[in-house]
Motif scaffolding. Structure first.
Motif, mmCIF file in Angstrom:
data_model
loop_
_atom_site.group_PDB
_atom_site.id
_atom_site.type_symbol
_atom_site.label_atom_id
_atom_site.label_comp_id
_atom_site.label_asym_id
_atom_site.label_seq_id
_atom_site.Cartn_x
_atom_site.Cartn_y
_atom_site.Cartn_z
ATOM 1 N N LEU A 96 44.529 34.533 49.660
ATOM 2 C CA LEU A 96 45.919 34.184 49.938
ATOM 3 C C LEU A 96 46.038 33.314 51.185
ATOM 4 O O LEU A 96 46.843 32.385 51.246
ATOM 5 C CB LEU A 96 46.745 35.457 50.096
ATOM 6 C CG LEU A 96 48.253 35.336 49.897
ATOM 7 C CD1 LEU A 96 48.583 34.814 48.504
ATOM 8 C CD2 LEU A 96 48.925 36.685 50.120
ATOM 9 N N GLU B 130 50.171 39.090 43.984
ATOM 10 C CA GLU B 130 50.901 39.326 45.232
ATOM 11 C C GLU B 130 50.056 40.093 46.239
ATOM 12 O O GLU B 130 49.449 41.111 45.916
ATOM 13 C CB GLU B 130 52.202 40.075 44.937
ATOM 14 C CG GLU B 130 53.179 39.263 44.091
ATOM 15 C CD GLU B 130 54.546 39.902 44.006
ATOM 16 O OE1 GLU B 130 55.014 40.415 45.029
ATOM 17 O OE2 GLU B 130 55.136 39.870 42.911
ATOM 18 N N SER C 224 52.697 28.463 41.523
ATOM 19 C CA SER C 224 52.085 29.497 40.691
ATOM 20 C C SER C 224 53.038 30.664 40.459
ATOM 21 O O SER C 224 53.849 31.019 41.316
ATOM 22 C CB SER C 224 50.789 30.000 41.323
ATOM 23 O OG SER C 224 51.036 30.530 42.606
ATOM 24 N N ARG D 180 54.085 34.595 39.998
ATOM 25 C CA ARG D 180 53.697 35.814 40.708
ATOM 26 C C ARG D 180 53.400 36.922 39.709
ATOM 27 O O ARG D 180 53.971 36.975 38.615
ATOM 28 C CB ARG D 180 54.804 36.270 41.643
ATOM 29 C CG ARG D 180 54.802 35.692 43.053
ATOM 30 C CD ARG D 180 54.434 34.265 43.181
ATOM 31 N NE ARG D 180 54.630 33.786 44.560
ATOM 32 C CZ ARG D 180 54.477 32.535 44.931
ATOM 33 N NH1 ARG D 180 54.127 31.610 44.034
ATOM 34 N NH2 ARG D 180 54.657 32.175 46.182
ATOM 35 N N ASN E 224 51.070 27.989 46.130
ATOM 36 C CA ASN E 224 52.179 28.773 46.665
ATOM 37 C C ASN E 224 53.510 28.265 46.128
ATOM 38 O O ASN E 224 54.421 29.042 45.832
ATOM 39 C CB ASN E 224 52.177 28.716 48.192
ATOM 40 C CG ASN E 224 53.275 29.564 48.800
ATOM 41 O OD1 ASN E 224 53.379 30.760 48.528
ATOM 42 N ND2 ASN E 224 54.132 28.942 49.602
ATOM 43 N N ARG F 46 46.160 25.678 48.354
ATOM 44 C CA ARG F 46 47.060 26.806 48.648
ATOM 45 C C ARG F 46 48.515 26.364 48.684
ATOM 46 O O ARG F 46 49.403 27.047 48.153
ATOM 47 C CB ARG F 46 46.691 27.456 49.984
ATOM 48 C CG ARG F 46 45.479 28.359 49.927
ATOM 49 C CD ARG F 46 45.349 29.174 51.204
ATOM 50 N NE ARG F 46 44.163 30.021 51.146
ATOM 51 C CZ ARG F 46 42.958 29.643 51.569
ATOM 52 N NH1 ARG F 46 42.794 28.433 52.102
ATOM 53 N NH2 ARG F 46 41.929 30.461 51.483
ATOM 54 N N TYR G 206 45.110 33.876 44.976
ATOM 55 C CA TYR G 206 45.462 33.017 43.849
ATOM 56 C C TYR G 206 44.380 33.138 42.784
ATOM 57 O O TYR G 206 43.175 33.059 43.077
ATOM 58 C CB TYR G 206 45.603 31.569 44.309
ATOM 59 C CG TYR G 206 46.749 31.390 45.281
ATOM 60 C CD1 TYR G 206 48.061 31.352 44.826
ATOM 61 C CD2 TYR G 206 46.512 31.296 46.647
ATOM 62 C CE1 TYR G 206 49.118 31.209 45.721
ATOM 63 C CE2 TYR G 206 47.565 31.144 47.547
ATOM 64 C CZ TYR G 206 48.860 31.110 47.071
ATOM 65 O OH TYR G 206 49.910 30.973 47.960
ATOM 66 N N GLN H 64 49.750 33.817 41.498
ATOM 67 C CA GLN H 64 49.509 34.468 42.784
ATOM 68 C C GLN H 64 49.577 35.962 42.529
ATOM 69 O O GLN H 64 50.634 36.484 42.180
ATOM 70 C CB GLN H 64 50.551 34.083 43.836
ATOM 71 C CG GLN H 64 50.268 34.724 45.197
ATOM 72 C CD GLN H 64 51.434 34.648 46.158
ATOM 73 O OE1 GLN H 64 52.130 35.628 46.371
ATOM 74 N NE2 GLN H 64 51.663 33.461 46.725
#
Length: 552
Positions: free
Chosen positions: A545, A521, A338, A340, A335, A331, A525, A519
């Protein structure tokens, strides 16, 4: 040098002392996989240690395939192993070796042991030999043929080599000590008969060396200085040293460390092969598998796996790490890196009643909120949208971050909109929200300065791409599927480890190349799967997430 390689451990302390004393003038390590399956996360620790140590000391790390069992080996595995090592960020350069290239030398070394009176041909079956070997607390007894003459043993071993015996008829054993408290020193077998075509040597051999005999000789021939193994080989080390001393050849130092174990995971190529062969998973690279190719397909990054290996460290203490630690590393990396995008995985429709039917707009949204260098993308907007079902609630409390009747909500990067009417089906399920938007709030902010706390994502219904999304979860339902020795580990398979849904994606995602990580949103992921095409996109959920709350 990467951050992971700056760390030290007890093995590096040994190497530092060897270099300081002059015992060694260089560092040569090796990673010796058997090409009988795909590498898993447990191998990643060994790879990082072997290659990372060589890099730290400006030495060499050999990739050596331990291809001494032709019945279990396959070229498919050879290629996959090399791909996985490179994906993790390591390269062996010119140092690619094969155990089978040393078969001639190994045979001559076996003959040397026979000539020294240290090896003999034994005609007992494996089961019969157990009776002679004894138990750790009881001495063994000498098996028949142990005192056979050197000449007769040479003749019998030659006959073994020339196909004069059937498979399993006899083995070559080294003569050490049938009373040793270490069972591995009670005349272990070093050659067995196996009539099988080898991928490299063809039908030249019908006898093949056992691992304990082959491994130390391979290390010696290649000049390996520090041979790092997992802890189960600690009791094998006296045999490793004995063989090399008796042969009077270069002697590497074998050092053992604890393997990497994770909860909710099985670290056994044999058991993983069972899952594959019984079609309980969709191949070695099934994203639920702990294989490196499976994790790569799921969307895990090589950096996150190296980070996990660094955190776990290198010790002699056996332990099991929580899979949440790996997921946390993944993660953190995703974060940070990655792209969006907006996707709706459980859609309900929003109709903006005061938005013109024929109007379409495009909004620019950042590909990463903290990284301007990743650029922006354009996302279409129209009268009808898809939003997440969880972004509407009847009589929602103030802290709820979605629509409820009469509440104004920000549609990410587009407009402020208010829910005026809710359409439900006969079962009371929400199917549609009727809303109005404020055309003066283009971009998502109000010119009069009014504050809107709630921001939700959306996808234009007219432009949405219907996409197969594979929601992956842990493969097993218990932390240690092998804890109960009486149970079948497959009984603990998670029936909900894979769920297939159809999601609504912003149109640009259809062009995502397989392996690209996003990701989605406020959702999680995801990674474009190898099956994905522009005409039929497929995405795998890498992780939610946030980590799910543990049930106490």
């Amino acid at each position: 040098m990467s951050e992971e390689l700056k760390t030290t451990n007890f093995i590096h302390d040994i190497i530092d002392a060897d270099l300081a004393s002059g015992k060694r003038t260089e560092v040569v390590t090796r990673f010796p996989p058997e090409p009988n399956g795909y590498l898993h996360i447990g191998h990643a620790k060994a790879i990082c240690l072997d290659f990372g140590t060589a890099e730290k000391y400006n030495g060499k790390c050999h990739l050596r395939f331990d291809d001494t069992n032709p019945e279990a080996e396959d070229e498919e595995y050879v290629q996959a192993i090399q791909e996985d090592i490179k994906w993790l960020g390591f390269n062996w350069g010119e140092n690619l070796f094969w155990a089978s290239n040393y078969f001639d030398a190994m045979y001559e070394y076996a003959v040397r042991l026979i000539n020294k009176g240290k090896a003999y041909v034994c005609e007992l079956t494996q089961e019969e030999f157990k009776d002679y070997r004894g138990a750790p607390t009881e001495p063994g007894k000498e098996p028949p043929g142990r005192d056979r003459s050197i000449e007769e043993n040479l003749e019998l071993f030659e006959k073994m080599k020339n196909g004069g015996f059937k498979d399993g008829a006899c083995v070559l054993r080294v003569k050490i000590d049938m009373t040793s408290p270490n069972l591995h020193l009670r005349d272990p077998a070093i050659y067995r008969i196996k009539t099988a075509t080898h991928h490299n040597t063809g039908d030249k051999w019908c006898i093949y060396p056992m691992y304990d005999f082959a491994h130390c000789i391979e290390d010696s021939i290649e000049g390996v200085t520090h041979s790092m193994c997992t802890l189960e080989f600690e009791v094998h080390r006296p045999l490793y040293d004995w063989i090399l001393r008796e042969l009077d050849v270069f002697q590497p130092q074998q050092i053992e460390f604890s393997r990497l174990n994770l909860t909710y995971t099985v670290m056994s190529k044999r058991k993983l092969l069972e899952l594959v062969n019984e079609k309980l998973v969709n191949g070695w690279d099934d994203p639920r598998m702990p294989t490196l190719c499976g994790m790569r397909r799921r969307g895990f990054s090589a950096e996150s796996i190296r980070k996990l290996c660094d955190i776990v460290g290198c010790t002699k203490v056996e332990s099991i790490s929580e899979v949440e630690l790996l997921e946390s590393c993944v993660r953190d990396n995703l974060n940070e890196n990655s792209l969006r995008a907006m996707a709706v995985v459980d859609p309900i429709k929003v109709v903006i009643e005061n938005y013109p039917d024929e109007l379409e707009e495009e909004f620019e949204l950042p590909n990463h909120p903290q990284k301007e260098e990743k650029g922006k993308r354009t996302v279409p907007f129209s009268r009808e949208l898809w939003i997440e079902r969880t972004d509407y609630k009847d009589d929602a409390p103030n802290k709820f971050k979605g629509f409820t009747l009469g509440r104004e909500v920000r549609l990410r990067g587009a407009y402020l909109a208010t829910c005026n009417e809710v359409i439900k089906d006969a079962d009371g399920e929400v199917t549609e929200l009727r809303c109005t938007y404020d055309p003066e709030t283009k971009g998502g902010s109000a010119p009069d300065g009014r504050k809107v706390k709630s921001t939700i994502h959306w996808v234009s219904a007219k432009h949405a791409v219907d996409t197969e999304v594979r929601l992956y979860d842990r493969l097993f339902t218990v932390e240690n599927p092998l804890a109960d020795k009486e149970a079948d580990f497959k009984d603990f398979l998670n029936p909900e480890s894979l769920q297939l849904i159809t999601a609504k994606l912003e149109p640009g995602l259809a062009k995502a190349k397989p392996g690209t990580r996003f990701q989605f949103e406020r959702v999680g992921y995801f990674c474009a799967d190898k099956d994905s095409t522009e005409e039929a996109p497929v995405f795998n959920r890498t992780l939610t997430l946030r980590a799910p709350k543990k049930v106490m």
